[in-house]
Motif scaffolding. Structure first.
Motif, mmCIF file in Angstrom:
data_model
loop_
_atom_site.group_PDB
_atom_site.id
_atom_site.type_symbol
_atom_site.label_atom_id
_atom_site.label_comp_id
_atom_site.label_asym_id
_atom_site.label_seq_id
_atom_site.Cartn_x
_atom_site.Cartn_y
_atom_site.Cartn_z
ATOM 1 N N THR C 384 -4.851 -30.848 18.341
ATOM 2 C CA THR C 384 -3.439 -31.206 18.195
ATOM 3 C C THR C 384 -2.620 -30.173 18.940
ATOM 4 N N MET C 385 -1.373 -30.515 19.158
ATOM 5 C CA MET C 385 -0.512 -29.579 19.854
ATOM 6 C C MET C 385 -0.305 -28.359 18.985
ATOM 7 N N LEU C 386 -0.453 -27.221 19.581
ATOM 8 C CA LEU C 386 -0.217 -26.002 18.830
ATOM 9 C C LEU C 386 1.270 -25.725 18.864
ATOM 10 N N GLU C 387 1.692 -24.925 17.955
ATOM 11 C CA GLU C 387 3.093 -24.531 17.959
ATOM 12 C C GLU C 387 3.343 -23.650 19.182
ATOM 13 N N LEU C 388 4.219 -24.134 20.041
ATOM 14 C CA LEU C 388 4.494 -23.355 21.244
ATOM 15 C C LEU C 388 5.970 -23.037 21.233
ATOM 16 N N GLU C 389 6.275 -21.832 20.846
ATOM 17 C CA GLU C 389 7.698 -21.524 20.712
ATOM 18 C C GLU C 389 8.314 -21.055 22.002
ATOM 19 N N SER C 390 7.509 -20.629 22.936
ATOM 20 C CA SER C 390 8.119 -20.192 24.184
ATOM 21 C C SER C 390 7.287 -20.654 25.355
ATOM 22 N N LEU C 391 7.953 -20.659 26.512
ATOM 23 C CA LEU C 391 7.270 -21.063 27.725
ATOM 24 C C LEU C 391 6.180 -20.071 28.082
ATOM 25 N N ALA C 392 6.378 -18.799 27.671
ATOM 26 C CA ALA C 392 5.386 -17.781 27.991
ATOM 27 C C ALA C 392 4.035 -18.131 27.376
ATOM 28 N N GLN C 393 4.092 -18.648 26.133
ATOM 29 C CA GLN C 393 2.846 -19.047 25.485
ATOM 30 C C GLN C 393 2.192 -20.212 26.223
ATOM 31 N N MET C 394 3.058 -21.101 26.719
ATOM 32 C CA MET C 394 2.548 -22.249 27.458
ATOM 33 C C MET C 394 1.849 -21.761 28.723
#
Lengths: 256, 80, 466
Positions: C384-394
């Motif tokens: 499932t989609m993980l919680e991605l709070e910032s573009l940096a994590q992406m």
């Protein structure tokens, strides 16, 4: 007074355009492109509007409602066109609605800054119906350009009600609604100026008008149909076939 | 003279239309009828189409359409 | 009116033709001329003109906006400004929405646990449907709510006809209609809307060209992808102060590339299967009008933003469900998703992508906005989609999965050029009434996307960039 579909031949409207026309007055809104026609439409109807397609045509159709003096009005926004000579699908749609839909009144929005080219359309609409209200929009822009229009004089020249508006600021719209009401309800019966053509054209009209009249038995203005035929308009025969024939079918239905 | 040959800023008068059929009718609906005045207002960045002032409106025509319109000179418009 | 009468009416047409031919230069001209003369007569009676005090600021503005030197740069600059405002302005609200939705998700999860619902139900409803919806809304809503009003403002001011005026010669050279640029403008919002807008082009040949190529203008479903990837991979190349500027310029370049492809494909179409000469073209350049802010906000937010978002949500919800199932149902030791990705991987590698990315585009057919969420979900082992709070994590996630700058570039190009979304295809089918043209509208862009990405990927490989 023509409040129902049956009494005034608006069966066509009902069937073809999916209108529920019981207690409603149907008003057509015509005009050249870029004259603020949609502003007038939006200001009159507010949020009570929806869009769809003209039956069988890929032309967008917007309609909306408004109330005036406890009466319901249904405003049909016709495509913006320079003329009604059926040179394009838009012009055909606009013409067919005014001609066969028989709205209670037709409002023609014109641009005060270039009145002459807009009157072209007004004169053509007036050939189709007497129940016309002319809305001279953008009157403020015209005045800024040093163009002044004598509204009373224009009214007497055209023989139909003329209202000056600045639709964007909502100016003149109450008056417009009042004049539409008067025409639609029948308080005022305009006698619109009829085009007088040059002798060659008039001669040609005289030649075929009686024959057309015999054929259509007053269902349509014979002079106008004659003009269209002289004009070489091939779409008019189909349109007459479709709409006039269709209407007949509805009447028979009603009798059963 | 053809409308397509007229320089920017000039005013001319329509003499006749060469086109026929539907395109003739369209031109006429725009106000391009004999004796109508036309002002050449501006050319697009690439030189075509050209915007013309016709009966109070600004209308752009491609060279193909403009070359179908026979015109004659009216006056030279003084440029500011 | 019976058929005999119709016959009679047809006789009348013949009669009228006879009448017409009697007068050599046609009575029709007379009719139009008479009407105009009457209009002129009335106008002279009722109009008075006072001091032409050259209130013509319009002309001066037009002199600049359609100038030979400045016309094109201004167009590109305006496009850039719109993108820049969208990118900058959308950033913060997007993150706020994302944190809100993920906060709400933990509450939802607690609720499911409290009610003792089975694991799969929680998976489907919360991890599948809810998360996809949350992503789509938080990523799409802010850019749209900024982009649409800005665009409507340009429209309301009367700038768009000038764009058509400036670009017409290019379209004419491509054998297409000048109004195609207007339909493309609509495509920026939504390609389905762009396809519907093609109705303004009367010639069927040119309308088809405009319809088939509308997809090369990135719609709002694809903008977030382009914006996010350019921010990460292009903005990341320069110091943070200039990163937004770099990202904006890159998105603008991509859009210009899309326009060039539009012209080239239009030209090819008009020389091959849609042969013909450009039909007559007239365009009115109306005076500039004072924009009506209230109306702009209303049309752009209610009519456009909510409409497009609503459509995206309707598509995204079932898509979230399908993705969750694909990612969680195992065949052997791999999920269906992984099997599919493995199948697509060889092809994907030759065009600089990987199996997961290509599959994301395929599963994303219903709506482009779910392509990135699918990629993210696929890369996550949990499915499932993980919680991605910032573009940096992406960025970290993508790089961990083997992404390079070239991968990102190819994803952006593929997104720009590939097949239109399901809604657009359905709209094309409805508008053209033809399955054949709809199929072509899907295959042609896909072929171009594959070709362009292949060239870029192989080129990069040859140059030793990868």
């Amino acid at each position: 007074m023509g409040l129902t579909c049956e009494s005034c031949g608006r069966g066509v409207l009902k069937k073809k355009f999916n209108l529920k026309c019981g207690e409603e007055y149907v008003i057509a809104l015509a005009g050249n492109p870029n004259v603020g026609k949609s502003t007038v439409f939006n200001e009159l109807t507010g949020l009570r509007q929806h869009t769809g397609n003209w039956p069988g045509k890929t032309v967008v159709n917007a309609r909306g409602n408004y109330d005036y003096k406890n009466m319901k009005f249904l405003l049909m926004d016709l495509p913006g066109t320079y003329s009604l000579l059926a040179n394009s699908v838009e012009e055909q749609v606009a013409r067919d609605f005014i001609c066969f839909g028989k709205p209670h009144a037709t409002v023609v929005v014109v641009d005060a800054t270039c009145l002459e080219r807009n009157l072209n359309l007004v004169l053509q609409v007036m050939e189709l119906t007497d129940n016309v209200v002319v809305c001279v929009n953008l009157i403020d822009e015209a005045e800024r350009k040093g163009i002044f229009i004598d509204i009373r004089e224009l009214e007497s020249e055209l023989g139909v009600p003329v209202v000056a508006t600045v639709a964007r600021d909502g100016k003149g719209l109450e008056e417009l609604k009042r004049r539409i009401f008067n025409v639609a309800v029948g308080i005022q019966t305009p006698s619109s100026r009829k085009m007088k053509y040059s002798e060659r054209v008039e001669e040609a009209i005289r030649e075929i008008e009686p024959k057309i009249d015999k054929l259509l038995k007053g269902k349509l203005d014979a002079r106008w149909v004659a003009l269209r035929l002289i004009d070489g308009d091939k779409t008019i025969v189909d349109a007459i076939h479709e709409h006039v024939y269709y209407e007949k079918a509805i009447e028979i239905d009603g009798r059963r | 003279m053809l409308l397509s040959d007229i320089k920017k800023g000039m005013k001319v008068k329509v003499v006749s239309l060469k086109s026929t059929g539907l395109s003739r009718r369209r031109m006429m609906d725009l106000g391009l009828i004999p004796d109508a005045e036309i002002e050449v207002i501006r050319k697009s960045p690439l030189g075509d189409p050209t915007a013309y002032g016709i009966k109070g409106a600004q209308i752009a025509l491609r060279i193909e359409e403009a070359s179908q319109i026979e015109v004659e000179k009216v006056e030279r418009k003084e440029r500011e | 009116m019976n058929n005999d009468n119709v016959k009679e009416l047809e006789d009348l047409v013949e009669l009228s033709e006879a009448v017409q031919s009697m007068h050599e230069d046609g009575l029709r001209d007379n009719i139009v001329k008479d009407i105009y003369e009457t209009a002129e007569y009335i106008t002279k009676k009722v109009v008075t003109k006072k001091s032409q005090r050259k209130a013509d600021i319009h002309k001066k503005v037009d002199d600049i906006l359609t100038s030979r030197i400045l016309g094109y740069p201004i167009m590109i600059l305006l496009l850039g400004i719109v993108f820049w405002l969208t990118i900058t302005g959308a950033n913060y609200p997007s993150q706020m929405l994302a944190s809100f939705f993920f906060w709400f998700e933990t509450k939802l999860t607690s609720l499911f646990m409290y009610m003792g619902s089975p694991e799969w139900l929680h998976g489907i409803l919360v991890l599948g449907i809810y998360r996809t919806l949350a992503w789509v809304i938080s990523v799409m809503l802010p850019p749209m709510a900024i982009f649409f009003p800005l665009f409507t403002l340009l429209e309301d001011l009367g700038y768009l006809p000038r764009v058509a005026f400036n670009l017409d010669k290019l379209f004419k050279a491509a054998g297409a209609h000048g109004k195609q640029s207007l339909t493309m403008s609509m495509g920026f919002g939504c390609n389905a809307a762009g396809v519907i807008a093609c109705r303004i082009i009367e010639s069927p040949r040119e309308r088809l060209i405009a319809t088939i190529t509308n997809n090369f203008v990135p719609c709002n479903g694809r903008f977030p992808t382009l914006i996010a990837l350019s921010t990460i991979f292009v903005g990341g190349l320069v110091t943070s102060r200039y990163s937004t500027l770099a990202a904006t310029s890159f998105v603008t370049l991509l859009v210009i590339f899309g326009i060039i492809i539009t012209l080239v494909v239009s030209w090819i179409l008009s020389k091959t299967i849609l042969k013909g000469v450009p039909s007559s073209f007239t365009l009115e350049l109306p005076p500039y009008r004072k924009p009506r802010i209230g109306r702009i906000l209303y049309t752009s937010l209610i009519d456009r933003t909510i409409f497009v978002l609503g459509r995206a949500i309707v598509v995204a919800a079932p898509a979230g469900l399908v993705i969750w199932i694909l990612a969680n149902v195992m065949i052997g030791d791999m999920s269906i998703l992984n099997h599919l990705a493995a199948l697509l991987d060889p092809l994907a590698r030759t065009i600089g992508l990987d199996g997961f990315i290509l599959m994301a585009f395929v599963i994303g057919l219903p709506a482009n906005e779910i392509v990135v969420p699918i990629m993210i979900m696929s890369y996550m082992s949990k499915g499932t989609m993980l919680e991605l709070e910032s573009l940096a994590q992406m960025k970290e996630l993508f790089i961990a999965n083997g992404w390079t700058f070239v991968t990102a570039l190819n994803v952006m190009l593929f997104s720009l050029l590939h097949f239109p979304c399901g809604t657009t295809l359905w709209t094309i089918r409805k508008e053209t009434g033809s399955f054949k043209w709809t199929l072509l509208s899907a295959l042609l862009p896909t072929a171009i996307a594959l070709a362009v990405c292949f060239i870029v990927a192989q080129g990069a490989r040859l140059l030793g960039l990868v």
